[in-house]
Design an enzyme around this catalytic site. Structure first.
Site, PDB file in Angstrom:
ATOM      1  N   SER A 116       0.799  -1.231   0.000  1.00 17.90           N
ATOM      2  CA  SER A 116       0.000   0.000   0.000  1.00 17.90           C
ATOM      3  C   SER A 116       0.827   1.274   0.000  1.00 17.90           C
ATOM      4  O   SER A 116       0.816   2.065   0.955  1.00 17.90           O
ATOM      5  CB  SER A 116      -0.966  -0.034   1.173  1.00 17.90           C
ATOM      6  OG  SER A 116      -1.769  -1.182   1.038  1.00 17.90           O
ATOM      7  N   ASP A 156      -4.195  -1.277  -0.806  1.00 12.41           N
ATOM      8  CA  ASP A 156      -5.244  -1.599   0.180  1.00 12.41           C
ATOM      9  C   ASP A 156      -6.607  -1.015  -0.204  1.00 12.41           C
ATOM     10  O   ASP A 156      -7.655  -1.617   0.045  1.00 12.41           O
ATOM     11  CB  ASP A 156      -4.838  -1.179   1.613  1.00 12.41           C
ATOM     12  CG  ASP A 156      -4.307   0.234   1.722  1.00 12.41           C
ATOM     13  OD1 ASP A 156      -4.319   0.960   0.711  1.00 12.41           O
ATOM     14  OD2 ASP A 156      -3.874   0.623   2.837  1.00 12.41           O
ATOM     15  N   ARG A 187       7.332   6.284  -4.447  1.00  9.33           N
ATOM     16  CA  ARG A 187       7.985   6.856  -3.263  1.00  9.33           C
ATOM     17  C   ARG A 187       7.370   6.230  -2.034  1.00  9.33           C
ATOM     18  O   ARG A 187       6.217   5.792  -2.057  1.00  9.33           O
ATOM     19  CB  ARG A 187       7.801   8.374  -3.218  1.00  9.33           C
ATOM     20  CG  ARG A 187       6.360   8.762  -3.213  1.00  9.33           C
ATOM     21  CD  ARG A 187       6.103  10.216  -3.384  1.00  9.33           C
ATOM     22  NE  ARG A 187       4.649  10.401  -3.314  1.00  9.33           N
ATOM     23  CZ  ARG A 187       3.812  10.208  -4.303  1.00  9.33           C
ATOM     24  NH1 ARG A 187       4.263   9.864  -5.473  1.00  9.33           N
ATOM     25  NH2 ARG A 187       2.526  10.354  -4.148  1.00  9.33           N
TER      26      ARG A 187
HETATM   27  C1  BGC Z   1      -0.259   5.169   0.528  1.00  2.76           C
HETATM   28  C2  BGC Z   1      -1.407   4.498  -0.186  1.00  2.76           C
HETATM   29  C3  BGC Z   1      -2.294   3.765   0.792  1.00  2.76           C
HETATM   30  C4  BGC Z   1      -2.688   4.670   1.940  1.00  2.76           C
HETATM   31  C5  BGC Z   1      -3.504   3.943   2.986  1.00  2.76           C
HETATM   32  C6  BGC Z   1      -0.771   6.009   1.674  1.00  2.76           C
HETATM   33  O1  BGC Z   1       0.305   6.544   2.384  1.00  2.76           O
HETATM   34  O2  BGC Z   1       0.484   5.960  -0.362  1.00  2.76           O
HETATM   35  O3  BGC Z   1      -0.929   3.607  -1.169  1.00  2.76           O
HETATM   36  O4  BGC Z   1      -3.427   3.308   0.140  1.00  2.76           O
HETATM   37  O5  BGC Z   1      -1.537   5.207   2.554  1.00  2.76           O
HETATM   38  O6  BGC Z   1      -2.825   2.866   3.513  1.00  2.76           O
END
Ligand code: BGC
Length: 483
Positions: free
Chosen positions: A151, A204, A166
């Site tokens: 995620s 996620d 990133r």
């Molecule tokens: C991430 C996402 C993720 C979200 C919730 C963010 O910091 O970049 O990819 O879906 O957090 O977990």
């Protein structure tokens, strides 16, 4: 007995009033944020590479699940604090069973200097889980298909690849940004000779959307309000102009495509979000200044730090904790960045005792600060301003997607520690949605756009996505960009 309104000394009351103003986001401002959000969603579909914008990552899930999907899948979820391995049995008919194990991420892993630490740890957990759940050994030749929930923002040329754009949420491990996380994981799986193969790499939010849609056909979005924030929805391929000309003919323009917005980075250009001095400091002091502007104002990773900074200002100005000596343990704690997490605000907000004794205990235990009733009352109110702002801002992404896609009646599946555990968060978010959409007078449970508790996205969702991909493979359909 519940704490009553308490009258505060003049200066402290003034400070509280100022904080209330600073953290309050009125409807007019929400409208403005949403309008900008919609244009940023569109911009990301045209070109998601501008760091001041929203990436709108193409996720290569091109079907809605209809609940008939079946099969056994492994799912691996790298979360902010835990890692989970789940065995999912999709039974069809909207039903499933799961068995799972949660492993605590060792503290140093988020910022280890050696990326192998992370991938070896994940593979070790997979190995343990497979051994435990197959005590008589894995049948020869058996390979478990794995849905990997990773995620963080990734660029995907196919469903089973993902180049990390990133790190977010405080992760900072060198040698992974710019690399394919699925490939690094597969290499470690191969090195350990595990009977596993990654068939899909997902976010996620995508998992949340698909898992909830498996059981509830009204679901149009998956959202996470947790350590990070983000949302996913299905758009039409013809709207995603950045992949024009790069698709096989088996993905028609009218078909659907799941988009992982990565809208935690909304307003990195600082055009519309009402940032306070504390938000600006949090950003400047973070390992990635200028990134994740929306997330830094709304996610669980930052709420404790916002609270600490605001209290510290009250202390430095001589209004709060007036008896606290400058060289005390408590003062030192108050100066310690990230000493508080969201649970501190949650405790204060849920404290219904007459003398705010839960709050008193929390201050002593977490900060070694002895408080007066007035100070506790002030702090509880401050927590509610910060928590309310997070909830009100959170609905801007949802509203923007719904307005853009013209969804007027749907379910938004939500997961994440803030949505699930933070007191009043769902109610405050519903109130903000109501302000924006004009639901005044309609009971919360009857609101046409409703944020509902999600099904387990990173387990069931990962499995359903793996099943959808497997179906495409069987039909000989493409799983990504033209080769
Ligand atoms: C991430 C996402 C993720 C979200 C919730 C963010 O910091 O970049 O990819 O879906 O957090 O977990």
């Amino acid at each position: 007995m519940v704490a009553k309104e308490i009258s505060l000394p003049g200066k402290l009351q003034e400070k509280l009033d100022r904080f209330q103003d600073e953290f309050w986001v009125p409807k007019e401002r929400l409208d403005k944020i949403i309008a900008h959000f919609i244009s940023e969603l569109d911009r990301g579909l045209r070109d998601g590479t501008d760091p001041s914008g929203i990436p709108m990552n193409v996720a290569w899930v091109m079907e809605y699940p209809d609940g008939s999907e079946t099969g056994d899948f492994l799912a691996l979820d790298l979360g902010g604090t835990n890692m989970r391995v789940v065995m999912v049995h999709l039974l069809g008919n909207h039903k499933f069973t799961t068995s799972q194990h949660k492993y605590r991420l060792p503290n140093h892993i988020r910022t280890t200097r050696n990326r192998d630490d992370l991938f070896v740890f994940m593979a070790n957990c997979l190995d343990k889980f497979v051994k435990e759940t197959n005590p008589d050994g894995v049948p020869a030749g058996k390979i478990f298909p794995l849905g990997f929930t990773f995620s963080y923002p990734v660029t995907q040329s196919r469903i089973d690849k993902g180049i990390l754009q990133r790190w977010t949420k405080g992760f900072d491990i060198p040698g992974v940004e710019g690399e394919d996380a699925a490939d690094l994981m597969n290499k470690e799986i191969a090195r350990q000779k595990l009977p596993i193969k990654i068939v899909s790499l997902i976010n996620d939010t995508s998992g949340t959307l698909v898992a909830s849609r498996y059981t509830d056909p009204l679901t149009e979005m998956g959202c996470i309000f947790g350590t990070g924030v983000n949302g996913a929805y299905y758009d039409r391929v013809e709207n995603i102009t950045k992949i024009n000309g790069q698709l096989e003919d088996d993905i028609p323009q009218k078909s659907k495509m799941l988009i992982n917005c990565e809208y935690g980075s909304f307003d990195n250009g600082h055009k519309v979000l009402p940032r306070t001095k504390f938000d600006i400091e949090i950003d400047d002091e973070s390992p990635r200044p200028g990134q994740q502007a929306f997330e830094k104002m709304t996610s669980g990773y930052y709420l404790g730090e916002l609270m600490r900074k605001a209290m510290l200002e009250g202390y430095d100005e001589g209004h709060l904790f007036i008896d606290l000596a400058k060289d005390s343990e408590g003062a030192k704690n108050l100066h310690t960045a990230y000493i508080l997490d969201t649970s501190f605000l949650s405790t204060l907000e849920s404290d219904e005792t007459a003398d705010l004794s839960d709050t008193e205990k929390e201050f002593t235990e977490k900060l070694s600060i002895a408080t007066t009733l007035e100070e506790r009352y002030f702090s509880k109110k401050l927590a509610s301003f910060i928590g309310t702002r997070a909830a009100r801002l959170s609905i801007c992404g949802i509203s923007a997607v719904c307005k853009k896609m013209d969804y007027k009646h749907c379910h938004i599946a939500a997961d994440g520690s803030v949505f699930m555990k933070y007191p009043y968060f769902p109610e405050r978010a519903a109130q903000a949605l109501s302000d924006v959409w004009g639901y005044e007078g309609i009971k919360m449970e009857d609101h046409p756009i409703q944020i509902v508790r999600a099904e387990d996205g990173s387990g069931v969702g990962a499995a359903v996505i793996a099943a959808l991909s497997a179906k495409r493979v069987t039909k000989g359909l493409s799983l990504g960009l033209k080769q």
